[in-house]
Design an enzyme around this catalytic site. Sequence first.
Site, PDB file in Angstrom:
ATOM      1  N   ARG A  92       0.820  -1.224   0.000  1.00  0.00           N
ATOM      2  CA  ARG A  92       0.000   0.000   0.000  1.00  0.00           C
ATOM      3  C   ARG A  92       0.845   1.262   0.000  1.00  0.00           C
ATOM      4  O   ARG A  92       0.418   2.313  -0.450  1.00  0.00           O
ATOM      5  CB  ARG A  92      -0.893   0.020   1.253  1.00  0.00           C
ATOM      6  CG  ARG A  92      -1.675  -1.216   1.461  1.00  0.00           C
ATOM      7  CD  ARG A  92      -2.623  -1.039   2.613  1.00  0.00           C
ATOM      8  NE  ARG A  92      -3.800  -0.314   2.192  1.00  0.00           N
ATOM      9  CZ  ARG A  92      -3.979   0.980   2.300  1.00  0.00           C
ATOM     10  NH1 ARG A  92      -3.061   1.731   2.846  1.00  0.00           N
ATOM     11  NH2 ARG A  92      -5.080   1.543   1.883  1.00  0.00           N
ATOM     12  N   CYS A 116      -6.573  -3.691   3.644  1.00  0.00           N
ATOM     13  CA  CYS A 116      -5.629  -4.782   3.867  1.00  0.00           C
ATOM     14  C   CYS A 116      -6.064  -5.507   5.119  1.00  0.00           C
ATOM     15  O   CYS A 116      -7.070  -5.145   5.731  1.00  0.00           O
ATOM     16  CB  CYS A 116      -4.190  -4.291   3.915  1.00  0.00           C
ATOM     17  SG  CYS A 116      -3.700  -3.567   5.459  1.00  0.00           S
ATOM     18  N   ARG A 398       8.678  -8.873   4.147  1.00  0.00           N
ATOM     19  CA  ARG A 398       8.372  -7.518   3.686  1.00  0.00           C
ATOM     20  C   ARG A 398       9.010  -6.490   4.609  1.00  0.00           C
ATOM     21  O   ARG A 398       9.339  -5.393   4.161  1.00  0.00           O
ATOM     22  CB  ARG A 398       6.850  -7.275   3.703  1.00  0.00           C
ATOM     23  CG  ARG A 398       6.103  -7.991   2.604  1.00  0.00           C
ATOM     24  CD  ARG A 398       4.662  -7.549   2.589  1.00  0.00           C
ATOM     25  NE  ARG A 398       4.608  -6.105   2.780  1.00  0.00           N
ATOM     26  CZ  ARG A 398       3.635  -5.441   3.399  1.00  0.00           C
ATOM     27  NH1 ARG A 398       2.597  -6.083   3.864  1.00  0.00           N
ATOM     28  NH2 ARG A 398       3.671  -4.136   3.526  1.00  0.00           N
TER      29      ARG A 398
END
Length: 419
Positions: A92, A116, A398
């Site tokens: 995002r 999300c 991530r």
Amino acid sequence: MEKIVIEGGHSLKGMVTISGAKNAALPIIASCLLTGGWHRLSHVPRLKDIQTIKLIMSNLGVTFREEEGEVFVNSENVHEYEAPYNLVKTMRASILLLGPLLARLGKAKISLPGGCAIGARPINLHLMALAAMGVEMRLEQGYIHAQVDRLKGANIFFDITTVTGTENIMMAAVTADGQTVLQNAAKEPEVQDLADMLRSMGAQITGDGTDTIVIDGVKDLRPTPQHHVIPDRIEAGTFMIAAAMTNGEITINGCRPEHLAAVIERLQSVGAELEKVGDGLRVRGPGTIKSVDVKTMPFPGFPTDLQAQFMAMMCIASGSSVIKETIFENRFIHVSELKRMGADIKINGPHALVRGKARLSAAPVMATDLRASASLILAGLVAKEGNTEVNRIYHLDRGYEDLEKKFRSLGAGIWREKV
Ligand code: EPU
């Protein structure tokens, strides 16, 4: 696909060095779009999210080069202005390209980030502020098409404090005509780091770190001669909690205690001993963890990005605690997985009541967001009776650099396996 396997029960001891902050590095890399020439960045973490922003920016015409651990970025030849759905849906934070693209090219086409796992996460405040700066926008087939002849300074009040919203508008404002004033701006250290980066490029910004940021538009920017990304306070906090949970002793090098005041205070309340050493902190776990309540708040309050990890610790504390999440409406997705490990947690709206237990038991679990994954690993570090398996660890990659290697160097039984 890979999973992380953890053999619990080891007390963690030793030293760990904190990587650069993901949430500072992302807007800082995006800000390189503002002007051509080689920008020089150090302490950029090696993470999937960083690869994603580099990939999107490469498609726009930006060149990246790595040398001796430093990242060089050149956006001399930016010729595209689109951030496509297939990449934005994986991260995002791609919305951070909107402000700098408008400042540089006067146009941008960015896929609207969806919700999300942790909440709906609208971007209405980013768009409201850009509209006040003269940007025309329309939504078509899931894309925001934005265009402006000249960005103009504006007085902007954010009804809700937004971190990436503040960052996006700061980047849009640095070369706008006139002055932009952001009120109720985010005070997070990552916002201040971006302001430092922008100042090193010639921007005129004051007030970052307070709730009113003033940006006087300048005509020209230059590439940053050198910017060193701040240490990741969430990674540091995760190791601090690990030291407390495992009754260990970890020296956390290269962290900034002033970014962690609320976390330090809560850890002292659970009984951990903390001491400033060199350029970091030493954290010693208490024999018994006391239960304390936590409420997440914008900085300088307790960060939502450590709520899940703190909850894992409360699961083995000696009493009951209430954890209140005030930033995201659905950030308790780790709860059902912690319960699979024997935790006693009841959710009531934004509150989680955690009744501490003497032990958690190992189980296969699945993570649905980055910080939830970290909390399951922490729970695994103290779980008994077998090994914990954390699945879907791409979330972890991530945002945490070499997490299991760092834990292993502290004595944890943790490794990756193919599934
Ligand atoms: N909000 C709106 N409208 C907007 C923007 C935000 O209603 O236009 C609301 C959000 O829905 C939320 C609140 O405002 O309820 C705060 O959200 P914010 O915009 O501050 O979050 P963000 O900028 O999208 C950043 C971090 C998050 C971190 C939050 C809160 C980055 C890239 N992401 O997100 O990090 O949790 O601030 O501190 O900086 C993570 O690293 O795991 C992560 C989720």
